[in-house]
Design a protein around this motif. Structure first.
Motif, short mmCIF file in Angstrom:
data_model
loop_
_atom_site.label_atom_id
_atom_site.label_comp_id
_atom_site.label_asym_id
_atom_site.label_seq_id
_atom_site.Cartn_x
_atom_site.Cartn_y
_atom_site.Cartn_z
N CYS A 1 0.86 -1.18 0.00
CA CYS A 1 0.00 0.00 0.00
C CYS A 1 0.89 1.23 0.00
CB CYS A 1 -0.87 0.02 1.24
SG CYS A 1 -1.73 -1.55 1.49
N ARG A 2 0.57 2.17 -0.85
CA ARG A 2 1.45 3.34 -0.99
C ARG A 2 1.40 4.23 0.26
NH1 ARG A 2 4.36 0.89 -4.43
NH2 ARG A 2 5.65 2.76 -4.43
N HIS A 3 0.34 4.10 1.06
CA HIS A 3 0.19 4.94 2.24
C HIS A 3 0.67 4.25 3.51
CE1 HIS A 3 -3.39 2.43 1.79
NE2 HIS A 3 -3.41 2.40 3.11
N CYS A 4 1.36 3.11 3.38
CA CYS A 4 1.70 2.29 4.54
C CYS A 4 2.54 3.05 5.57
CB CYS A 4 2.46 1.06 4.07
SG CYS A 4 2.97 0.01 5.44
N LEU B 1 -7.75 7.78 6.70
CA LEU B 1 -8.28 8.92 5.95
C LEU B 1 -7.23 9.37 4.94
CD1 LEU B 1 -10.64 10.87 5.69
CD2 LEU B 1 -9.68 12.23 7.54
N LEU B 2 -7.56 9.22 3.65
CA LEU B 2 -6.56 9.44 2.60
C LEU B 2 -7.07 10.44 1.57
CD1 LEU B 2 -5.71 5.65 2.00
CD2 LEU B 2 -4.29 7.30 3.23
N LYS B 3 -6.28 11.47 1.35
CA LYS B 3 -6.65 12.50 0.37
C LYS B 3 -6.81 11.85 -1.00
CE LYS B 3 -4.68 16.63 0.83
NZ LYS B 3 -3.58 17.59 0.72
N GLY B 4 -7.91 12.15 -1.67
CA GLY B 4 -8.12 11.62 -3.02
C GLY B 4 -8.67 10.20 -3.03
N VAL B 5 -8.81 9.61 -1.85
CA VAL B 5 -9.34 8.24 -1.79
C VAL B 5 -10.70 8.23 -1.06
CG1 VAL B 5 -8.96 5.91 -0.84
CG2 VAL B 5 -7.05 7.17 -1.84
N CYS C 1 -4.02 9.97 8.57
CA CYS C 1 -2.84 9.37 7.94
C CYS C 1 -1.58 9.82 8.71
CB CYS C 1 -2.79 9.83 6.48
SG CYS C 1 -1.49 9.06 5.54
N ASP C 2 -0.77 8.86 9.08
CA ASP C 2 0.40 9.16 9.93
C ASP C 2 1.43 10.03 9.19
OD1 ASP C 2 -0.61 7.64 12.04
OD2 ASP C 2 0.22 5.79 11.23
N HIS D 1 1.51 13.23 0.66
CA HIS D 1 0.46 13.65 -0.28
C HIS D 1 -0.91 13.06 0.04
CE1 HIS D 1 2.41 10.01 -1.70
NE2 HIS D 1 1.38 9.75 -2.49
N PHE D 2 -0.93 12.07 0.95
CA PHE D 2 -2.22 11.49 1.34
C PHE D 2 -2.84 12.21 2.54
CE2 PHE D 2 -0.44 7.48 -0.56
CZ PHE D 2 -1.47 7.23 -1.44
#
Ligand code: SF4
Length: 347
Positions: free
Chosen positions: A132-135, A264-268, A295-296, A303-304
């Motif tokens: 996951c890119r937000h990991c 909570l992810l920007k754009g998702v 998002c940590d 960017h998330f």
């Protein structure tokens, strides 16, 4: 980009293979070359993507790729979570760190993160079905943080045995359900045999990214342990496919409570209508909408991140429009605090 049908035809897919998790792993997109050709990335920007993938490897199952055609293409919830983004290697600012919670610092022995007195985390693998890119652990996994040998595993068991205040063990990674069923059984058996361990939890994204992994062999192991809680991470209603719901249903029917910890992810999913749909769909399928995490502040995920106000306002709006059982708690994990902090109390 090739359609999924073209992709599958190219791989001469026999229908039963799709439901074989080992086939899913073997056919995952896992190199820059595969990614560049699959998505037709232009030559002039390919080198930037190669740089991102070198630093943060790519891994996407065919199953998760198959979700790409679902949802709003303008704000595709699937793409953002699985495809490399040049912003991942942008210079970070402010409080953004590689390991903001000092997890590596809180490792008394390899594989154990002990931040709180009564509970600890056991990192049993650094492999995941999808990267996951937000990991949160994207900068530390792949190093020496997860367990890699029997000797380390024994030392981890000995540590838990000696830590008498620990009543809860979170089995994490990477993704613990990537282990062979027998190996997972061995770990669960050893941890549950420690007298003061009252509760085990497994943190996994397998139901979201490779639901076919919840197979008979794995279920046979999981059903042996009580109390065992499963925490997963659906971030968008599109991810709640029939296959994902069926995987969670199998776990629930084994008597294993399944809770969702979205990020909570920007754009998702930073949209109240999307979050409402996610929460009610989870509740409808007996999956508890437990937390939504801010998002940590992790290098490579900036960017998330949304403003705190986005989550606070979203929670207020949801409280007005959905019942308590469908309402998750919006929280942030902060360094040096005992547990999660409600977003409204974050300074
Ligand atoms: S499955 Fe979990 S540990 Fe693995 S990359 Fe995704 S968020 Fe990180």
């Amino acid at each position: 980009m090739k359609s999924l049908d073209e992709l599958l035809a190219e791989k001469s897919l026999a229908p039963e293979l799709w439901n074989d998790w080992r086939w899913q792993l073997k056919n995952s997109v896992s190199s820059a070359k595969e990614f560049l050709s699959l998505f037709g990335v232009a030559d002039d920007i390919a080198r930037y993507y190669k740089k991102v993938i070198k630093q943060y490897p790519i891994r996407i199952t065919p199953y998760y790729l198959s979700l790409i055609s679902l949802g709003d293409p303008e704000q595709n919830p699937v793409l953002g979570q699985c495809l490399p983004d040049i912003q991942e290697i942008k210079h970070s600012t402010g409080c953004i760190k590689e390991d903001p919670f000092g997890e590596v610092q809180h490792m008394p022995v390899p594989g154990i993160i002990h931040r709180y007195k009564d509970r600890l985390v056991l990192l049993v693998t650094d492999h995941c079905a999808m990267n996951c890119r937000h990991c949160t652990r994207k900068n530390i996994l792949g190093g020496n943080v997860a367990l890699h040998s029997d000797e380390q595993l024994q030392k981890a068991f000995e540590y838990i045995q000696a830590a008498e205040d620990v009543r809860e063990v979170l089995i994490s990674g990477g993704d613990p359900l990537m282990l062979e069923a027998a190996q997972l059984d061995y770990i669960l058996n050893n941890v549950s045999s420690i007298d003061h361990v009252e509760v085990m939890r497994i943190g996994t994204r397998i139901p979201v990214v490779m639901p076919m992994r919840i197979d008979d062999e794995l279920c046979k192991v999981l059903t042996r342990y009580r109390p065992l809680w499963i925490n997963t991470q659906f971030n968008h209603p599109v991810e709640l496919t029939a296959a994902a719901i069926a995987a969670c249903d199998r776990l629930i029917r084994l008597g294993l409570p399944v809770s969702n910890q979205a990020v909570l992810l920007k754009g998702v999913n930073d949209d109240v209508a999307v979050m409402r749909e996610l929460c009610v769909k989870l509740q409808r399928n007996m999956i508890r909408p437990y937390y939504v995490f801010q998002c940590d502040p992790v290098v490579g995920t900036e960017h998330f991140r949304t403003d705190l106000s986005v989550g606070i306002e979203m929670e207020e709006e949801l409280r007005r429009t959905i019942g308590g059982l469908a309402l998750p708690r919006f929280v942030a994990d902060l360094p040096d605090t005992e547990g999660k902090v409600p977003l409204s109390q974050v300074e």
